[in-house]
Design a protein around this motif. Structure first.
Motif, PDB file in Angstrom:
ATOM      1  N   THR A  51      31.858  59.424  33.418  1.00  0.00           N
ATOM      2  CA  THR A  51      33.191  59.125  32.903  1.00  0.00           C
ATOM      3  C   THR A  51      33.428  57.615  32.839  1.00  0.00           C
ATOM      4  OG1 THR A  51      33.964  61.154  33.956  1.00  0.00           O
ATOM      5  CG2 THR A  51      35.643  59.595  33.250  1.00  0.00           C
ATOM      6  N   PRO A  52      33.844  57.096  31.688  1.00  0.00           N
ATOM      7  CA  PRO A  52      34.154  55.665  31.589  1.00  0.00           C
ATOM      8  C   PRO A  52      35.291  55.259  32.540  1.00  0.00           C
ATOM      9  CG  PRO A  52      34.000  56.660  29.405  1.00  0.00           C
ATOM     10  CD  PRO A  52      33.969  57.779  30.392  1.00  0.00           C
ATOM     11  N   ARG A  53      35.289  54.027  32.974  1.00  0.00           N
ATOM     12  CA  ARG A  53      36.255  53.502  33.937  1.00  0.00           C
ATOM     13  C   ARG A  53      37.696  53.712  33.468  1.00  0.00           C
ATOM     14  NH1 ARG A  53      37.409  53.746  38.319  1.00  0.00           N
ATOM     15  NH2 ARG A  53      36.313  52.478  39.737  1.00  0.00           N
ATOM     16  N   TRP A  54      37.983  53.504  32.191  1.00  0.00           N
ATOM     17  CA  TRP A  54      39.357  53.644  31.715  1.00  0.00           C
ATOM     18  C   TRP A  54      39.855  55.081  31.862  1.00  0.00           C
ATOM     19  CZ3 TRP A  54      40.714  56.730  27.499  1.00  0.00           C
ATOM     20  CH2 TRP A  54      39.683  57.114  26.647  1.00  0.00           C
ATOM     21  N   LYS A  56      38.692  57.221  34.265  1.00  0.00           N
ATOM     22  CA  LYS A  56      38.886  57.396  35.706  1.00  0.00           C
ATOM     23  C   LYS A  56      40.246  56.846  36.125  1.00  0.00           C
ATOM     24  CE  LYS A  56      34.006  57.259  36.934  1.00  0.00           C
ATOM     25  NZ  LYS A  56      32.942  56.511  37.600  1.00  0.00           N
ATOM     26  N   ASN A  57      40.607  55.695  35.583  1.00  0.00           N
ATOM     27  CA  ASN A  57      41.905  55.098  35.918  1.00  0.00           C
ATOM     28  C   ASN A  57      43.066  55.968  35.441  1.00  0.00           C
ATOM     29  OD1 ASN A  57      40.720  52.932  37.217  1.00  0.00           O
ATOM     30  ND2 ASN A  57      40.758  51.628  35.404  1.00  0.00           N
ATOM     31  N   SER A  78      36.762  60.904  43.287  1.00  0.00           N
ATOM     32  CA  SER A  78      35.394  60.499  42.989  1.00  0.00           C
ATOM     33  C   SER A  78      34.711  61.510  42.088  1.00  0.00           C
ATOM     34  CB  SER A  78      34.590  60.338  44.285  1.00  0.00           C
ATOM     35  OG  SER A  78      34.510  61.561  44.965  1.00  0.00           O
ATOM     36  N   ASN A 163      29.188  59.858  25.820  1.00  0.00           N
ATOM     37  CA  ASN A 163      28.449  59.336  26.973  1.00  0.00           C
ATOM     38  C   ASN A 163      27.406  60.328  27.474  1.00  0.00           C
ATOM     39  OD1 ASN A 163      29.851  56.955  26.933  1.00  0.00           O
ATOM     40  ND2 ASN A 163      31.059  57.374  28.762  1.00  0.00           N
TER      41      ASN A 163
END
Length: 169
Positions: A51-54, A56-57, A78, A163
């Protein structure tokens, strides 16, 4: 850039017979020529752990907000650790996504909550990988909750699908 297509509800999905019951559904497909060399567990693992960071945020923000109104949130934010030999089974959980059904070619994850039920199908077919999401509302709160979620959902799922294919090729 890899093309992700919006497609009709896959007739080969375990979710297909109930498609008319859902209040919302969508399906995204990517070409994946070498998919036969990847297990459904590996695809599920890569889909959620890559999962891309954006994204996850966004999930962290979502969890903080919905916890205030009593909706289910995962115990931690997580992602699962990517492991090539992982084999998921029915009942395993990935965040708040619980595995409900599993075959050699499809994994159904989801959750039932007081405001709505949702399912995610990760379907491996010859040369393609398709992710289908279904939602069934229980009340007005489910409809209201899903309005902003649907906006992000249409960006999140293609990004995660892209991804996954990129990682596994």
């Amino acid at each position: 850039m890899m093309k992700i297509n919006t497609v009709a509800f896959p007739e080969t999905s375990v979710l297909f017979p109930d498609r008319l019951v859902y209040d919302y559904h969508d399906s995204f497909r990517a070409d994946f020529p070498d998919i036969e060399n990847t297990t459904i567990s590996q695809l599920v693992n890569t889909f959620f752990s890559g999962t891309p960071r954006w994204i996850k945020n966004l999930f962290i923000l979502r969890n903080a907000l919905v916890k205030l109104i009593g909706l289910k949130v995962p115990e931690n934010n997580s992602a699962p650790v990517m492991t090539s030999n992982i084999e998921y089974q029915v009942g395993d959980a990935l965040g708040f996504f619980k595995i409900i059904h599993m075959t050699q070619n499809e994994c159904i994850l989801g959750e039932d909550d007081k405001h709505l039920d949702f399912r995610i199908s990760i379907l491996k077919e010859k040369g393609t990988l398709t992710v289908t999401t279904t939602v069934q509302y229980h009340n007005i709160w489910g409809r209201l909750y899903f309005i902003p979620v649907s906006v992000f959902h249409k960006k999140i799922v293609p990004a995660m699908l892209r991804n996954t294919v990129r990682e596994k090729q």
